[in-house]
Design a protein around this motif. Structure first.
Motif, PDB file in Angstrom:
ATOM      1  N   ASP A   1       0.561   7.370   0.575  1.00  0.00           N
ATOM      2  CA  ASP A   1      -0.645   8.413   0.341  1.00  0.00           C
ATOM      3  C   ASP A   1      -1.861   7.458   0.548  1.00  0.00           C
ATOM      4  OD1 ASP A   1       1.168  10.349  -0.306  1.00  0.00           O
ATOM      5  OD2 ASP A   1       0.912  10.147  -2.591  1.00  0.00           O
ATOM      6  N   TRP A   2      -1.954   6.459   0.168  1.00  0.00           N
ATOM      7  CA  TRP A   2      -3.239   5.423   0.455  1.00  0.00           C
ATOM      8  C   TRP A   2      -3.555   5.280   1.891  1.00  0.00           C
ATOM      9  CZ3 TRP A   2      -4.723   0.791   2.697  1.00  0.00           C
ATOM     10  CH2 TRP A   2      -5.841   0.276   2.168  1.00  0.00           C
TER      11      TRP A   2
ATOM     12  N   LEU B   1      -2.285   6.978   4.572  1.00  0.00           N
ATOM     13  CA  LEU B   1      -2.750   8.187   4.948  1.00  0.00           C
ATOM     14  C   LEU B   1      -4.043   9.032   4.566  1.00  0.00           C
ATOM     15  CD1 LEU B   1       0.949   9.546   6.052  1.00  0.00           C
ATOM     16  CD2 LEU B   1      -0.431   7.901   7.313  1.00  0.00           C
ATOM     17  N   HIS B   2      -4.543   8.594   3.470  1.00  0.00           N
ATOM     18  CA  HIS B   2      -5.522   9.373   2.938  1.00  0.00           C
ATOM     19  C   HIS B   2      -6.861   9.576   4.056  1.00  0.00           C
ATOM     20  CE1 HIS B   2      -8.982  10.450   0.536  1.00  0.00           C
ATOM     21  NE2 HIS B   2      -8.103  10.573  -0.544  1.00  0.00           N
ATOM     22  N   PRO B   3      -7.037  10.950   4.051  1.00  0.00           N
ATOM     23  CA  PRO B   3      -8.187  11.171   5.255  1.00  0.00           C
ATOM     24  C   PRO B   3      -9.572  10.318   5.155  1.00  0.00           C
ATOM     25  CG  PRO B   3      -7.917  13.063   3.719  1.00  0.00           C
ATOM     26  CD  PRO B   3      -6.850  11.841   3.649  1.00  0.00           C
ATOM     27  N   GLN B   4     -10.020   9.919   4.042  1.00  0.00           N
ATOM     28  CA  GLN B   4     -11.014   9.197   3.846  1.00  0.00           C
ATOM     29  C   GLN B   4     -10.620   7.537   3.981  1.00  0.00           C
ATOM     30  OE1 GLN B   4     -12.753  10.589   0.306  1.00  0.00           O
ATOM     31  NE2 GLN B   4     -13.909  12.453   1.340  1.00  0.00           N
ATOM     32  N   ASN B   5      -9.752   7.220   4.339  1.00  0.00           N
ATOM     33  CA  ASN B   5      -9.452   5.806   4.403  1.00  0.00           C
ATOM     34  C   ASN B   5      -9.903   5.244   5.579  1.00  0.00           C
ATOM     35  OD1 ASN B   5      -8.510   3.176   4.256  1.00  0.00           O
ATOM     36  ND2 ASN B   5      -6.413   3.833   3.529  1.00  0.00           N
ATOM     37  N   LYS B   6     -10.802   4.601   5.755  1.00  0.00           N
ATOM     38  CA  LYS B   6     -11.197   3.985   6.949  1.00  0.00           C
ATOM     39  C   LYS B   6     -10.947   2.554   7.243  1.00  0.00           C
ATOM     40  CE  LYS B   6     -15.101   7.278   7.322  1.00  0.00           C
ATOM     41  NZ  LYS B   6     -14.255   8.343   7.058  1.00  0.00           N
TER      42      LYS B   6
ATOM     43  N   LYS C   1      -2.651   5.915  11.581  1.00  0.00           N
ATOM     44  CA  LYS C   1      -2.533   7.380  10.906  1.00  0.00           C
ATOM     45  C   LYS C   1      -2.007   8.398  11.952  1.00  0.00           C
ATOM     46  CE  LYS C   1      -6.426   6.601   7.814  1.00  0.00           C
ATOM     47  NZ  LYS C   1      -7.693   7.174   7.349  1.00  0.00           N
TER      48      LYS C   1
ATOM     49  N   LYS D   1       0.871  -1.285  -0.036  1.00  0.00           N
ATOM     50  CA  LYS D   1       0.051  -0.097   0.015  1.00  0.00           C
ATOM     51  C   LYS D   1       0.826   1.078   0.081  1.00  0.00           C
ATOM     52  CE  LYS D   1      -3.799  -2.466   0.272  1.00  0.00           C
ATOM     53  NZ  LYS D   1      -4.730  -2.631  -0.830  1.00  0.00           N
ATOM     54  N   SER D   2       0.552   2.182  -0.839  1.00  0.00           N
ATOM     55  CA  SER D   2       1.292   3.433  -0.712  1.00  0.00           C
ATOM     56  C   SER D   2       1.188   4.351   0.489  1.00  0.00           C
ATOM     57  CB  SER D   2       0.947   4.330  -2.092  1.00  0.00           C
ATOM     58  OG  SER D   2      -0.276   4.992  -1.978  1.00  0.00           O
TER      59      SER D   2
ATOM     60  N   GLU E   1       3.628   9.251  10.101  1.00  0.00           N
ATOM     61  CA  GLU E   1       4.572   9.931   9.420  1.00  0.00           C
ATOM     62  C   GLU E   1       5.638  10.117  10.507  1.00  0.00           C
ATOM     63  OE1 GLU E   1       3.617  12.671   6.094  1.00  0.00           O
ATOM     64  OE2 GLU E   1       1.799  12.776   7.420  1.00  0.00           O
TER      65      GLU E   1
END
Length: 164
Positions: free
Chosen positions: A112-113, A115-120, A126, A109-110, A130
């Protein structure tokens, strides 16, 4: 001493994540790891767990101690935690995914994927991911829960761990 370990395996801008089948974090993407065995150091435990869950035999010099994740309730009661590791593997090392294992499904998984705010679909990583990747210092990521809801993560710098 804590009872669990977790490792995030990084290759370039991707992380080898496990979508767990067991009830604890079932269906969520998380790092690999598990329970320490009797008389096992955290580094021995994470190397064993990585091998068991991914079949990757990592050399100890590829694995960095990044601190620990500890769990508390809103009243300050300590519930345990896990030693946190980051392993960076060379781009030349091939590991084809997805892979179905007894633990769940492994896949790259990248960042970006993840840490995406809509990734539940990602476990409660999260809030410290970082910092864990970019900061050289180990921290105690003190996760405060109200029932099953993560309400805060306090980052406390670790000066010295007895096993390092």
């Amino acid at each position: 001493m804590l009872k669990f370990t977790i490792c995030f395996i990084k290759q370039g801008n991707h992380f080898l994540m496990l979508n767990r089948e067991s009830p604890e974090w079932m269906g969520a993407w998380n790092g690999v790891g598990g329970k320490l065995e009797e008389n096992e150091t955290p580094i021995e435990g994470i190397l064993r767990e990585v091998k068991e869950e991914t079949h990757l035999e990592l050399q100890q010099d590829l694995v960095q101690y990044k601190g620990k994740v500890t769990w508390y309730d809103v009243n300050g009661t300590f519930y345990g935690g896990m030693y946190l590791f980051l392993a960076e593997i060379p781009e030349s090392m091939r590991y084809a995914t997805p892979v179905k294992t007894a633990e769940g499904i492994l896949d790259w998984k990248s960042l970006d994927w993840l840490l995406h705010p809509q990734n539940k679909g990602v476990a409660d990583v999260k809030r410290f991911f970082e910092t864990m990747i970019h900061d050289a210092h180990p921290y105690d990521y003190r996760c405060l829960y109200d029932e099953d809801l993560l309400v805060d993560v306090e980052k406390v710098k670790i000066v010295e761990e007895p096993f390092v």
